[in-house]
Design a protein around this motif. Structure first.
Motif, PDB file in Angstrom:
ATOM      1  N   PHE A   1       0.837  -1.212   0.000  1.00 58.75           N
ATOM      2  CA  PHE A   1       0.000   0.000   0.000  1.00 58.75           C
ATOM      3  C   PHE A   1       0.867   1.256   0.000  1.00 58.75           C
ATOM      4  O   PHE A   1       0.750   2.143  -0.851  1.00 58.75           O
ATOM      5  CB  PHE A   1      -0.920  -0.097   1.222  1.00 58.75           C
ATOM      6  CG  PHE A   1      -1.397   1.189   1.824  1.00 58.75           C
ATOM      7  CD1 PHE A   1      -1.280   1.418   3.184  1.00 58.75           C
ATOM      8  CD2 PHE A   1      -1.986   2.170   1.033  1.00 58.75           C
ATOM      9  CE1 PHE A   1      -1.747   2.599   3.748  1.00 58.75           C
ATOM     10  CE2 PHE A   1      -2.457   3.354   1.584  1.00 58.75           C
ATOM     11  CZ  PHE A   1      -2.327   3.567   2.954  1.00 58.75           C
TER      12      PHE A   1
ATOM     13  N   LYS B   1       8.989   4.926   8.176  1.00 62.99           N
ATOM     14  CA  LYS B   1       9.098   4.750   9.626  1.00 62.99           C
ATOM     15  C   LYS B   1       8.470   3.400   9.963  1.00 62.99           C
ATOM     16  O   LYS B   1       7.662   2.883   9.205  1.00 62.99           O
ATOM     17  CB  LYS B   1       8.401   5.881  10.373  1.00 62.99           C
ATOM     18  CG  LYS B   1       7.118   6.488   9.835  1.00 62.99           C
ATOM     19  CD  LYS B   1       6.047   5.530   9.402  1.00 62.99           C
ATOM     20  CE  LYS B   1       5.530   4.690  10.537  1.00 62.99           C
ATOM     21  NZ  LYS B   1       4.530   3.690  10.120  1.00 62.99           N
TER      22      LYS B   1
ATOM     23  N   GLN C   1       3.281  12.794   7.964  1.00 59.86           N
ATOM     24  CA  GLN C   1       2.169  13.506   8.600  1.00 59.86           C
ATOM     25  C   GLN C   1       2.543  14.943   8.958  1.00 59.86           C
ATOM     26  O   GLN C   1       1.675  15.785   9.185  1.00 59.86           O
ATOM     27  CB  GLN C   1       1.700  12.772   9.869  1.00 59.86           C
ATOM     28  CG  GLN C   1       1.427  11.293   9.685  1.00 59.86           C
ATOM     29  CD  GLN C   1      -0.014  10.959   9.257  1.00 59.86           C
ATOM     30  OE1 GLN C   1      -0.778  11.853   8.920  1.00 59.86           O
ATOM     31  NE2 GLN C   1      -0.351   9.676   9.244  1.00 59.86           N
TER      32      GLN C   1
ATOM     33  N   TYR D   1      -4.020   8.433  18.016  1.00 66.71           N
ATOM     34  CA  TYR D   1      -4.077   7.908  16.646  1.00 66.71           C
ATOM     35  C   TYR D   1      -4.845   6.585  16.725  1.00 66.71           C
ATOM     36  O   TYR D   1      -4.377   5.642  17.388  1.00 66.71           O
ATOM     37  CB  TYR D   1      -2.671   7.691  16.120  1.00 66.71           C
ATOM     38  CG  TYR D   1      -2.510   7.601  14.611  1.00 66.71           C
ATOM     39  CD1 TYR D   1      -1.283   7.876  14.003  1.00 66.71           C
ATOM     40  CD2 TYR D   1      -3.556   7.242  13.759  1.00 66.71           C
ATOM     41  CE1 TYR D   1      -1.101   7.806  12.616  1.00 66.71           C
ATOM     42  CE2 TYR D   1      -3.397   7.164  12.394  1.00 66.71           C
ATOM     43  CZ  TYR D   1      -2.161   7.449  11.826  1.00 66.71           C
ATOM     44  OH  TYR D   1      -1.990   7.384  10.452  1.00 66.71           O
TER      45      TYR D   1
ATOM     46  N   ARG E   1       3.100  -6.731  10.250  1.00 65.84           N
ATOM     47  CA  ARG E   1       3.383  -5.946  11.458  1.00 65.84           C
ATOM     48  C   ARG E   1       3.055  -6.719  12.735  1.00 65.84           C
ATOM     49  O   ARG E   1       3.547  -6.365  13.818  1.00 65.84           O
ATOM     50  CB  ARG E   1       2.584  -4.638  11.427  1.00 65.84           C
ATOM     51  CG  ARG E   1       3.030  -3.639  10.366  1.00 65.84           C
ATOM     52  CD  ARG E   1       2.056  -2.476  10.283  1.00 65.84           C
ATOM     53  NE  ARG E   1       2.438  -1.458   9.323  1.00 65.84           N
ATOM     54  CZ  ARG E   1       2.283  -1.566   8.009  1.00 65.84           C
ATOM     55  NH1 ARG E   1       1.781  -2.708   7.489  1.00 65.84           N
ATOM     56  NH2 ARG E   1       2.638  -0.575   7.191  1.00 65.84           N
TER      57      ARG E   1
ATOM     58  N   ASP F   1       4.281   1.787  14.953  1.00 65.42           N
ATOM     59  CA  ASP F   1       3.711   2.004  13.616  1.00 65.42           C
ATOM     60  C   ASP F   1       3.019   3.360  13.516  1.00 65.42           C
ATOM     61  O   ASP F   1       3.300   4.155  12.624  1.00 65.42           O
ATOM     62  CB  ASP F   1       2.707   0.875  13.317  1.00 65.42           C
ATOM     63  CG  ASP F   1       2.214   0.923  11.882  1.00 65.42           C
ATOM     64  OD1 ASP F   1       1.122   0.407  11.619  1.00 65.42           O
ATOM     65  OD2 ASP F   1       2.916   1.494  11.029  1.00 65.42           O
ATOM     66  N   ILE F   2       2.103   3.655  14.456  1.00 65.81           N
ATOM     67  CA  ILE F   2       1.360   4.918  14.361  1.00 65.81           C
ATOM     68  C   ILE F   2       1.703   5.881  15.505  1.00 65.81           C
ATOM     69  O   ILE F   2       1.683   7.099  15.334  1.00 65.81           O
ATOM     70  CB  ILE F   2      -0.167   4.670  14.305  1.00 65.81           C
ATOM     71  CG1 ILE F   2      -0.660   3.834  15.480  1.00 65.81           C
ATOM     72  CG2 ILE F   2      -0.532   4.029  12.968  1.00 65.81           C
ATOM     73  CD1 ILE F   2      -2.185   3.633  15.480  1.00 65.81           C
TER      74      ILE F   2
ATOM     75  N   HIS G   1       4.346   8.399  14.553  1.00 68.63           N
ATOM     76  CA  HIS G   1       3.868   9.598  13.851  1.00 68.63           C
ATOM     77  C   HIS G   1       3.404  10.653  14.862  1.00 68.63           C
ATOM     78  O   HIS G   1       3.771  11.828  14.770  1.00 68.63           O
ATOM     79  CB  HIS G   1       2.655   9.248  12.974  1.00 68.63           C
ATOM     80  CG  HIS G   1       2.966   8.682  11.627  1.00 68.63           C
ATOM     81  ND1 HIS G   1       3.740   9.323  10.684  1.00 68.63           N
ATOM     82  CD2 HIS G   1       2.574   7.515  11.062  1.00 68.63           C
ATOM     83  CE1 HIS G   1       3.797   8.576   9.590  1.00 68.63           C
ATOM     84  NE2 HIS G   1       3.109   7.482   9.783  1.00 68.63           N
TER      85      HIS G   1
ATOM     86  N   PHE H   1      -4.469  -2.935   5.600  1.00 69.31           N
ATOM     87  CA  PHE H   1      -5.851  -2.517   5.293  1.00 69.31           C
ATOM     88  C   PHE H   1      -6.519  -3.400   4.259  1.00 69.31           C
ATOM     89  O   PHE H   1      -7.572  -3.045   3.731  1.00 69.31           O
ATOM     90  CB  PHE H   1      -5.883  -1.046   4.813  1.00 69.31           C
ATOM     91  CG  PHE H   1      -5.383  -0.057   5.811  1.00 69.31           C
ATOM     92  CD1 PHE H   1      -4.099   0.445   5.718  1.00 69.31           C
ATOM     93  CD2 PHE H   1      -6.179   0.341   6.878  1.00 69.31           C
ATOM     94  CE1 PHE H   1      -3.614   1.347   6.650  1.00 69.31           C
ATOM     95  CE2 PHE H   1      -5.695   1.251   7.816  1.00 69.31           C
ATOM     96  CZ  PHE H   1      -4.418   1.749   7.705  1.00 69.31           C
TER      97      PHE H   1
ATOM     98  N   GLN I   1      -5.107   0.203  17.233  1.00 68.34           N
ATOM     99  CA  GLN I   1      -5.411  -0.294  15.881  1.00 68.34           C
ATOM    100  C   GLN I   1      -6.616  -1.228  15.935  1.00 68.34           C
ATOM    101  O   GLN I   1      -6.846  -2.013  15.006  1.00 68.34           O
ATOM    102  CB  GLN I   1      -4.153  -0.994  15.321  1.00 68.34           C
ATOM    103  CG  GLN I   1      -3.004   0.027  15.159  1.00 68.34           C
ATOM    104  CD  GLN I   1      -1.747  -0.522  14.550  1.00 68.34           C
ATOM    105  OE1 GLN I   1      -1.187  -1.515  15.038  1.00 68.34           O
ATOM    106  NE2 GLN I   1      -1.287   0.113  13.469  1.00 68.34           N
TER     107      GLN I   1
ATOM    108  N   ASN J   1      -8.347   5.958  10.156  1.00 70.33           N
ATOM    109  CA  ASN J   1      -6.965   6.451  10.232  1.00 70.33           C
ATOM    110  C   ASN J   1      -6.977   7.809  10.910  1.00 70.33           C
ATOM    111  O   ASN J   1      -6.540   8.809  10.391  1.00 70.33           O
ATOM    112  CB  ASN J   1      -6.361   6.566   8.814  1.00 70.33           C
ATOM    113  CG  ASN J   1      -4.852   6.691   8.869  1.00 70.33           C
ATOM    114  OD1 ASN J   1      -4.188   6.025   9.672  1.00 70.33           O
ATOM    115  ND2 ASN J   1      -4.301   7.564   8.043  1.00 70.33           N
TER     116      ASN J   1
ATOM    117  N   PHE K   1      -4.040  12.698   1.969  1.00 68.72           N
ATOM    118  CA  PHE K   1      -2.986  11.873   2.561  1.00 68.72           C
ATOM    119  C   PHE K   1      -1.814  11.697   1.580  1.00 68.72           C
ATOM    120  O   PHE K   1      -0.661  11.918   1.942  1.00 68.72           O
ATOM    121  CB  PHE K   1      -3.586  10.511   2.939  1.00 68.72           C
ATOM    122  CG  PHE K   1      -2.613   9.511   3.488  1.00 68.72           C
ATOM    123  CD1 PHE K   1      -2.145   8.468   2.679  1.00 68.72           C
ATOM    124  CD2 PHE K   1      -2.166   9.590   4.795  1.00 68.72           C
ATOM    125  CE1 PHE K   1      -1.251   7.542   3.182  1.00 68.72           C
ATOM    126  CE2 PHE K   1      -1.268   8.647   5.304  1.00 68.72           C
ATOM    127  CZ  PHE K   1      -0.807   7.623   4.499  1.00 68.72           C
TER     128      PHE K   1
HETATM  129  C1  SOE Z   1      -0.702   1.192   9.004  1.00 64.47           C
HETATM  130  O1  SOE Z   1      -0.938   1.424  10.356  1.00 64.47           O
HETATM  131  C2  SOE Z   1      -0.328   2.502   8.305  1.00 64.47           C
HETATM  132  O2  SOE Z   1      -0.150   2.230   6.924  1.00 64.47           O
HETATM  133  C3  SOE Z   1       0.974   3.059   8.863  1.00 64.47           C
HETATM  134  O3  SOE Z   1       2.060   2.151   8.647  1.00 64.47           O
HETATM  135  C4  SOE Z   1       1.249   4.402   8.195  1.00 64.47           C
HETATM  136  O4  SOE Z   1       2.468   4.965   8.675  1.00 64.47           O
HETATM  137  C5  SOE Z   1       0.087   5.339   8.503  1.00 64.47           C
HETATM  138  O5  SOE Z   1       0.324   6.619   7.933  1.00 64.47           O
HETATM  139  C6  SOE Z   1      -1.201   4.734   7.957  1.00 64.47           C
HETATM  140  O6  SOE Z   1      -1.409   3.423   8.501  1.00 64.47           O
END
Ligand code: SOE
Length: 401
Positions: free
Chosen positions: A16, A98, A127, A155, A169, A183-184, A187, A224, A263, A270, A330
């Protein structure tokens, strides 16, 4: 100085986010000469759905291509360090997704090596490049809300809510020991310091794994991906990393930050949201209403500022191209991040003050992540440590060659 049009890149990873890298580079006028996927066949299969350049036979084949000036790394986390190191050794500038790597030792060594190389190195904290996040940063820096006191938000996502949801992940060997935080959370915590200019000094965290057993399908599953993509046999896997976290952060100067990360929050696709409260004002931004910036006041009406380059604060407006009312999104944050990175790529080296997150920011998040994990294990506040200078270790590594 070279213009982006004359620069060529390759992207490693065609999931993705890898596809978002390719699209963003093309919209910047950078030629993406090839991609590296799990196999050339899988890339060609993906290219039937989204426009992708020809696949390389291997990562090594891509590094050997003299046309490639910049390598974008959007592969699973556990190979980031080795791939970024190899790309720098091959004389390529590097943009790495990241988290930069799965341990602070790896990120520290990578940072020292990147600095010694003189090449451009960036961590993909895209972001930061939402136009109204840029506007918020400019206003805080300009004293619009006074002294920063409190940062709150979080988040939230729901793509891992079900036991049948799967992604690399979830495997600590690939994703790392921390999941929602790495992961998030990385950010959100990066945005705290980006918006306020205040580094994180100490953390107090609690982690939670609600889905103890997940059903891993036989083949790879993209982030996703919908349930329909996962037919066939599955294997039960016990989970080790966190679905959710609550984190308190003490910032330099005495300010406090508080976030919730998840998550497994049904209906939140998101949702990054962040509010900064100061001594005489506040501002807040929500990803689901990303064209707006809320301004909080005492003694006069609050305001909702719609993105508008014609009235943006100096420096903030430069990042947004579309006129007011023509929403940015995005994927545009990746293009705008790379616009900043490729100014230095065109110059051939990092500038004194890079206008983008570098490996230093990726290393900072790895150090904070390790403090979060330690705090959750020990149930106490943990200072964010700064490993001993790693330059010596890099010299030892290079002398072993
Ligand atoms: C999955 O949680 C993900 O693709 C993250 O890895 C990205 O960094 C985030 O911007 C969107 O969600």
């Amino acid at each position: 100085m070279r213009r982006p049009e004359g620069i060529r890149a390759a992207v490693v990873g065609t999931g993705f986010i890898g596809v978002v890298h390719v699209d963003a580079l093309r919209r910047l006028g950078v030629e993406v000469v090839g991609v590296v996927g799990s196999s050339p066949e899988r890339v060609r299969e993906k290219a039937r759905i989204v426009p992708l350049p020809e696949p390389y036979d291997s990562f090594a084949a891509m590094l050997a291509d003299p046309r490639v000036d910049v390598v974008h790394i959007a592969s699973p986390n556990h190979v980031h360090a080795e791939q970024a190191h190899a790309a720098l050794e091959a004389g390529k500038h590097v943009v790495c997704e990241k988290p930069l790597a799965n341990t602070a030792d790896e990120t520290g060594e990578l940072l020292a090596f990147a600095r010694a190389s003189g090449l451009v190195h960036a961590t993909n904290f895209n972001q930061r490049f939402w136009p109204q996040i840029q506007e918020a940063r400019a206003r805080v820096a300009d004293g619009a809300i006074g002294e920063v006191r409190l940062v709150s938000g979080g988040y939230l996502q729901d793509w891992l809510l079900r036991p049948t949801d799967w992604n690399w992940r979830l495997d600590p060997a690939q994703g790392g020991a921390l999941r929602a935080v790495g992961d998030i959370g990385s950010h959100w915590i990066d945005l705290v310091s980006f918006l306020t200019g205040l580094p994180v000094r100490a953390v107090l965290a609690d982690l939670a794994t609600f889905v103890d057993i997940r059903h891993q399908p036989s083949g790879p599953v993209e982030a996703f991906a919908s349930a329909g993509d996962r037919a066939g046999e599955t294997t039960e896997r016990a989970m080790e990393s966190e679905d959710a976290a609550g984190v308190l952060l003490r910032l330099a100067g005495g300010a406090l930050a508080v976030c919730v990360l998840s998550q497994v929050s049904a209906g939140r696709k998101n949702l990054l949201n962040i509010e900064v409260d100061g001594s005489h004002g506040a501002l807040a931004w929500v990803a689901e209403r990303n064209e707006e910036l809320w301004l909080g006041h005492r003694g006069k009406p609050n305001e909702m500022l719609l993105r508008d380059p014609s009235i943006a604060s100096p420096g903030a407006g430069a990042q947004t191209l579309m006129p007011a009312g023509h929403a940015e999104g995005f994927a545009d944050t990746f293009r705008d991040l790379y616009r900043a990175v490729y100014v230095d790529v065109a110059a051939g080296h990092p500038s004194e003050e890079p206008g983008y997150p570098t490996f230093a920011d990726g290393h900072e998040q790895a150090l904070i992540g390790e403090a979060v994990a330690q705090s959750a294990r020990e149930g106490r506040w943990v200072e964010v440590g700064h490993a001993e200078p790693l330059d010596a270790r890099v010299r030892v590594r290079q002398s072993r060659k």
